[in-house]
Design an enzyme around this catalytic site. Structure first.
Site, mmCIF file in Angstrom:
data_model
loop_
_atom_site.group_PDB
_atom_site.id
_atom_site.type_symbol
_atom_site.label_atom_id
_atom_site.label_comp_id
_atom_site.label_asym_id
_atom_site.label_seq_id
_atom_site.Cartn_x
_atom_site.Cartn_y
_atom_site.Cartn_z
ATOM 1 N N HIS A 1 11.264 2.334 -13.281
ATOM 2 C CA HIS A 1 10.338 3.233 -12.574
ATOM 3 C C HIS A 1 10.284 4.587 -13.271
ATOM 4 O O HIS A 1 11.301 5.154 -13.661
ATOM 5 C CB HIS A 1 10.787 3.422 -11.126
ATOM 6 C CG HIS A 1 9.799 4.154 -10.292
ATOM 7 N ND1 HIS A 1 8.612 3.601 -9.895
ATOM 8 C CD2 HIS A 1 9.817 5.418 -9.766
ATOM 9 C CE1 HIS A 1 7.928 4.477 -9.154
ATOM 10 N NE2 HIS A 1 8.648 5.577 -9.072
ATOM 11 N N SER B 1 -17.517 -10.657 17.924
ATOM 12 C CA SER B 1 -17.468 -10.695 16.462
ATOM 13 C C SER B 1 -17.144 -9.306 15.894
ATOM 14 O O SER B 1 -16.125 -8.716 16.232
ATOM 15 C CB SER B 1 -18.790 -11.241 15.926
ATOM 16 O OG SER B 1 -18.702 -11.545 14.560
ATOM 17 N N ASP C 1 10.949 -2.546 -12.331
ATOM 18 C CA ASP C 1 10.660 -1.509 -11.331
ATOM 19 C C ASP C 1 10.831 -2.089 -9.930
ATOM 20 O O ASP C 1 10.529 -3.268 -9.692
ATOM 21 C CB ASP C 1 9.226 -1.004 -11.532
ATOM 22 C CG ASP C 1 8.923 0.284 -10.782
ATOM 23 O OD1 ASP C 1 9.097 0.305 -9.549
ATOM 24 O OD2 ASP C 1 8.503 1.248 -11.432
#
Length: 260
Positions: A256, A150, A226
């Protein structure tokens, strides 16, 4: 999840397995106290069990005759939340006896009190101790496997990558039982209704959230033309799915760097 999906041989054990109360502090304390008192099954006969204190607990399982020179560094499970070095006494001692190897079980600090990278650092320290002590233990340092179950298996897998990047002596093999590898599983809310037995996705979110320490609230702003629009939106969605407070502000017609 329905019990009829479980192999009949496992029905009795699964029915006896309580739902682990790991989401609250009191529940975690109770589970930790129970686990520290003992593990699953009895240790195998003919195997010597000794504890070493190197700033953290390290438990050795040595077969009669000292073993073949090979070794396994084992990391216990518990969702990063539960202290369980004793829970694997039967598994580790049986492995030591059946394979004629020394098994070194590494303890580690638990989340949320000690988030990432504390547990990984502790397993790395255990590896270093094993390598430095190889001669005294009768171990060939190049015949050491890494294993766990686990969350412990997830730590073992992560340690293999860390050792690969660091160079030096490398593990010979990996033995990973149901490794808890990817925190993104916890964000998949569609898995919640399945109510997986023993460890469900709600517990999974608790474990990963505790181990990774959680993330602060976020604001993400980007223009709709962008290059990064899609990945910014996806990141905001993922943060929300993981329970992080996130505001996403999409600005129409903005390329951008428009904020400059």
């Amino acid at each position: 999840m329905q019990l009829d999906l479980v192999d009949p041989e496992l029905h009795r054990a699964v029915r006896r397995m309580p739902r682990l109360p790991v989401r609250g502090k009191v529940g975690r304390r109770i589970v930790r106290a129970v686990v520290r008192r003992g593990g699953i099954g009895k240790p195998a006969a003919g195997v010597t069990i000794t504890d070493v204190d190197e700033g953290q607990r390290i438990r050795l399982y040595t077969p009669a005759g000292g073993g073949s020179g090979a070794a396994l560094l084992w990391v216990h499970g518990g969702g990063y939340l539960i202290d369980g070095i004793a829970q694997d006494d039967a598994l580790c001692s049986t492995t030591a006896r059946e394979l004629d190897i020394v098994v070194v079980s590494a303890d580690y600090r638990l989340a949320p009190e000690h988030p990432f990278p504390a547990a990984l650092d502790d397993t790395f320290t255990a590896w270093q101790w094993l390598q430095a002590s190889a001669g005294k233990l009768g171990i060939d340092p190049e015949r050491v496997a890494l294993g766990g179950s686990s969350a412990g298996a997830g730590l073992a897998a992560c340690l293999v990558q860390r050792l690969h990047d660091a160079g030096g002596t490398q593990p010979l093999a990996q033995w990973l039982l149901a490794p808890m590898l990817d925190d993104r599983t916890a964000a998949r809310r569609e898995l919640d209704p399945a109510q997986h037995l023993v460890w469900n996705n709600a517990a999974n979110r608790t474990g990963w959230g505790a181990y990774l320490g959680g993330l602060p609230a976020a604001w993400i702003g980007v223009g709709d033309i962008d290059l990064f629009t899609d990945e910014c939106r996806a990141y905001a969605d993922r943060l929300r799915e993981a329970g992080v407070d996130c505001a996403f502000d999409l600005v129409p017609g903005a390329p951008h760097g428009f904020e400059g």
